[in-house]
Structures are given as structure tokens and as C-alpha cells.
Design an enzyme around this catalytic site. Structure first.
Site, PDB file in Angstrom:
ATOM      1  N   GLY A   3      15.501  46.733  59.753  1.00  0.00           N
ATOM      2  CA  GLY A   3      16.615  46.486  60.656  1.00  0.00           C
ATOM      3  C   GLY A   3      17.949  46.890  60.070  1.00  0.00           C
ATOM      4  O   GLY A   3      18.835  47.375  60.783  1.00  0.00           O
ATOM      5  N   ARG A   4      18.103  46.697  58.759  1.00  0.00           N
ATOM      6  CA  ARG A   4      19.353  47.103  58.109  1.00  0.00           C
ATOM      7  C   ARG A   4      19.548  48.607  58.170  1.00  0.00           C
ATOM      8  O   ARG A   4      20.674  49.094  58.295  1.00  0.00           O
ATOM      9  CB  ARG A   4      19.359  46.598  56.665  1.00  0.00           C
ATOM     10  CG  ARG A   4      19.624  45.116  56.573  1.00  0.00           C
ATOM     11  CD  ARG A   4      19.297  44.504  55.238  1.00  0.00           C
ATOM     12  NE  ARG A   4      19.577  43.070  55.270  1.00  0.00           N
ATOM     13  CZ  ARG A   4      19.144  42.190  54.386  1.00  0.00           C
ATOM     14  NH1 ARG A   4      18.394  42.595  53.363  1.00  0.00           N
ATOM     15  NH2 ARG A   4      19.441  40.910  54.499  1.00  0.00           N
ATOM     16  N   GLU A   9      22.532  41.505  60.610  1.00  0.00           N
ATOM     17  CA  GLU A   9      21.441  41.939  59.726  1.00  0.00           C
ATOM     18  C   GLU A   9      21.773  41.662  58.256  1.00  0.00           C
ATOM     19  O   GLU A   9      21.383  42.397  57.353  1.00  0.00           O
ATOM     20  CB  GLU A   9      21.114  43.436  59.911  1.00  0.00           C
ATOM     21  CG  GLU A   9      20.846  43.848  61.336  1.00  0.00           C
ATOM     22  CD  GLU A   9      19.520  43.320  61.870  1.00  0.00           C
ATOM     23  OE1 GLU A   9      18.998  42.344  61.297  1.00  0.00           O
ATOM     24  OE2 GLU A   9      19.022  43.866  62.857  1.00  0.00           O
ATOM     25  N   ASP A  25      14.630  44.591  56.269  1.00  0.00           N
ATOM     26  CA  ASP A  25      14.871  45.824  55.525  1.00  0.00           C
ATOM     27  C   ASP A  25      14.949  47.018  56.476  1.00  0.00           C
ATOM     28  O   ASP A  25      15.832  47.873  56.363  1.00  0.00           O
ATOM     29  CB  ASP A  25      13.763  46.057  54.495  1.00  0.00           C
ATOM     30  CG  ASP A  25      13.917  45.198  53.253  1.00  0.00           C
ATOM     31  OD1 ASP A  25      15.043  44.729  52.994  1.00  0.00           O
ATOM     32  OD2 ASP A  25      12.923  44.988  52.546  1.00  0.00           O
TER      33      ASP A  25
END
Length: 394
Positions: free
Chosen positions: A255-256, A376, A253
């Protein structure tokens, strides 16, 4: 205009007028811009073409304290809100997307330790990671298990005080360069049978393949890793056995959002290049920017960049407030990366034939934007996540 690629990247994008929560945050953004303009922009095109690793760039960012910004001060982090950290990432990516992605992935690699590690593990590894003395990487995907993380086959079997690991991981940013890897391996069956281990690069039985020959982001390697009965001490288990997918998804989450910020930086750089070119190029006796047809294209590009930034900042502020932000993270990743692909494609169109040459940076921005729609979690996966949250709300 030949050779404009180097000239344009040295100038860097125009500063974005940002709404930041504190004077400290304003100073941090200015510091990032200064470093990015002086250290990253002048060498980005050269290093990307030569596939040369930007070790000097990472050393400079680490020295400035920019590699541990969203984490607690007690471990050496910057204790900055995610709202601020992501804008730092955007500024870096606007000068050099590969470095922006690598910084984001390094930050992602710290997430499991910070949120699931023991106090002993945090004391042992976090100060070095957050200072940038140690570079971390994230090792979740496999050749046949990308978005389907529950299908992992790389296996870690407990043997006394060690785990014996066998299998292959794929698409590792910083693969073979990073010092430590968050390895997600199967220790049992089903979705509850995946665990997270922190693995040193020089572990016996661990080897890395040749870096992938990529369309973009060529200066930072992406490589596969092979574990051939590699022994990993059991005290490297992060969290508990079977908690791996929970750890992986909670990190993704965040990383996105990092990738959304990077994509916005790429799009901003492409917009700036298109505007610059449209002010310099003349047709039919006036600047091409003054032709309404092209002016509308530039306006749509600007709207897309602003919208992308707004979506990732909305998600970041939810995260900072302790609210649920998984759906907002997927929306941000989807909107920002699709915007980046559209804006960079339009930038190439604005530059015409010049946009198709490597003398200008627009083609590099276009190549770099594409991968942001894939890693991702692909944008198809983001749509699946969003649609499921809509169905669950009724």
C-alpha cells in the site's frame, strides 16, 4: 486565464517517457492515459468541488481491467508486475488523485485474500473484486489507534459460528461505499491478538458515519464505521486467529508503494501545470520560464519528480524479484510524498496569485499532496521504520 482549471485538467499531464519491461506494458500505459484523459481529467475539478462520487470513472476503469492488475490471472487479475501496476496508478493519479488513491486502496483490500485466504475464500470473493464488480476497503485505523496498530480496541468475540464485533474504525477510504471491508479486530490480547475478517457493507449492526470534511480528495468519501454487536460469520476469518497484524503489515508495504505512485502522479501534474504556465506568462518582456531564478525552481521540481519515481520503481522491482522490500517501500513513500508536497507548493508559487485561486489546478494539487504524507503510515513512521532497519543491520 479565468476558467483555466478545467482547461488544464482536460489536457492532462504530458506523457512521461517510461522504461517498461514489455510491449504489453507499453500498451497498458497508453490505454490508461487514454482513459484518464478522456474520462477522468475532464470532470475531476467539478466532482472534487461538488464532493460527487466518481462511480462512472470506477466503472470505466473496471471495464478496462485496471482494478486487478497485480494479481493472478486465475482469479481474474491482470498478472502485471508491480513495476507496471504502480505506473498505471501514477497515470491515474496525475489526472485525479482521489481516484488514484481509491484504486490503490481497492488493490490493497485484495492483498489479504490473495496471500492469506483459503482456496474457497478466493473462489468466492476474488473474481468479483479483481473485476471491479465488488469494491473493497481497508479498515485498520481507529480513532485512538492510527499508526499504533497494536493498540486496536475494536473486538471480535467468537460466538458459535459467528464473531460478534463491537467497536469503531476510522479513516476508511470508500467508507460506506465499498461492498466489503478488511476488518482488523482484536480476538485476543497483545500484538498476537488481532485477526482479519472480511465484512459485508450490509452486515446487521454495522453503520457508517458522515464522510469526513477533508482538505482534498473530496470526491471519494472517508468515513468511520461503528460495529454494534455485528455478527460476522466465522468463515470470513482470513488467515488464522492472531495473524491480523502480520496480514495488515504485509499489505501495508504494498500500500505504501501505491501511495508513493499516487504522490508522484500529483507531483507530475503540478510540474506540468507550472511549466505550462511559465511558457504562457510573460514579465519584463520574456516568458517567466526564461528567467533563470524561476527556471532553477522548475529544474528542482523536475528532479524531485524523477527521484520520486525512481524510488518507487526500485522498491517495486525488489518486490517483483521476490526480495525484501519493506525498507525500500518506506523510503519510496517518504521520498515521493515529501517530493509531492514540495513540488505542489512550488507550483503554487510559480503561478503566483493565480496559483492561490481555484481557477487553476495548482491549489488542488497542493491540498491533495498533503494527505499522502499522512496515510499508510505517516512519514515520521516511515523514518522510524528506516532507522530501525539501519540499526538492525549492525
Amino acid at each position: 486565464m479565468r476558467g483555466a482549471n478545467t482547461m488544464a485538467t482536460e489536457r492532462g499531464p504530458r506523457p512521461v517517457d517510461r522504461l517498461l519491461p514489455t510491449d504489453e506494458a507499453h500498451d497498458l500505459i497508453e490505454l490508461t492515459r487514454d482513459i484518464a484523459d478522456k474520462t477522468l481529467a475532464p470532470i475531476a475539478a467539478e466532482y472534487e468541488k461538488a464532493e460527487k462520487y466518481p462511480d462512472v470513472a470506477f466503472a470505466t476503469l473496471a471495464k478496462a481491467g485496471l482494478l486487478g492488475l497485480p494479481y493472478p490471472e486465475e482469479w481474474g487479475g491482470g498478472a502485471q508486475p508491480y513495476e507496471v501496476y504502480l505506473q498505471v496508478l501514477e497515470e491515474i493519479a496525475a489526472r485525479w488523485a482521489a481516484v488514484g488513491v481509491a484504486v490503490s486502496v481497492h488493490g490493497l483490500s485484495c492483498h489479504p485474500l490473495v496471500n492469506f485466504g483459503t482456496e474457497e475464500q478466493k473462489q468466492r470473493w476474488l473474481p468479483s473484486l479483481l473485476a471491479g464488480d465488488t469494491i473493497g476497503a481497508y479498515s485498520l485505523s481507529e480513532p485512538q489507534a492510527g499508526s499504533d496498530a497494536a493498540a486496536l480496541t475494536c473486538r471480535a468475540v467468537r460466538d458459535g459460528d459467528d464473531y460478534v464485533v463491537r467497536g469503531t474504525k476510522a479513516w476508511i477510504t470508500h467508507g460506506g461505499i465499498a461492498d466489503v471491508y478488511n476488518l482488523f479486530a482484536r480476538t485476543g490480547e497483545g500484538s498476537k491478538g488481532v485477526s482479519c475478517l472480511l465484512v459485508d457493507r450490509d452486515t446487521d449492526g454495522l453503520s457508517f458515519g458522515k464522510p469526513e470534511d477533508k482538505m482534498g480528495l473530496r470526491a471519494v468519501p472517508t468515513a468511520a464505521a461503528t460495529y454494534d454487536d455485528a455478527r460476522v460469520p466465522a468463515d470470513r476469518l482470513v488467515g488464522t486467529e492472531g495473524q491480523g497484524l502480520q496480514i495488515a503489515f504485509s499489505a501495508l508495504d504494498s500500500g505504501r508503494l501505491g501511495i508513493a505512485a499516487v504522490a508522484t502522479g500529483i507531483a507530475q501534474a503540478a510540474l506540468d501545470e507550472a511549466v505550462r504556465y511559465s511558457q504562457e506568462r510573460e514579465t519584463f518582456g520574456k516568458k517567466i520560464a526564461d528567467h533563470q531564478g524561476l527556471g532553477f525552481v522548475l529544474a528542482d521540481m523536475a528532479a524531485a519528480v524523477d527521484s520520486a519515481r525512481a524510488t518507487y520503481l526500485d522498491a517495486a522491482r525488489r518486490r517483483d524479484a521476490g526480495r525484501q522490500y519493506s525498507r525500500a517501500a518506506s523510503v519510496a513513500k517518504l521520498v515521493a510524498t515529501d517530493a509531492a508536497m514540495k513540488v505542489t507548493t512550488d507550483a503554487v508559487q510559480v503561478l503566483g496569485g493565480n496559483g492561490y485561486t481555484t481557477d487553476f489546478p495548482a491549489e488542488r494539487y497542493m491540498r491533495e499532496a498533503k494527505i499522502t504524507q499522512i496515510f499508510e503510515g505517516t512519514n515520521q513512521i516511515q523514518r522510524l521504520v528506516i532507522s530501525r532497519t539501519l540499526a538492525a543491520s549492525f
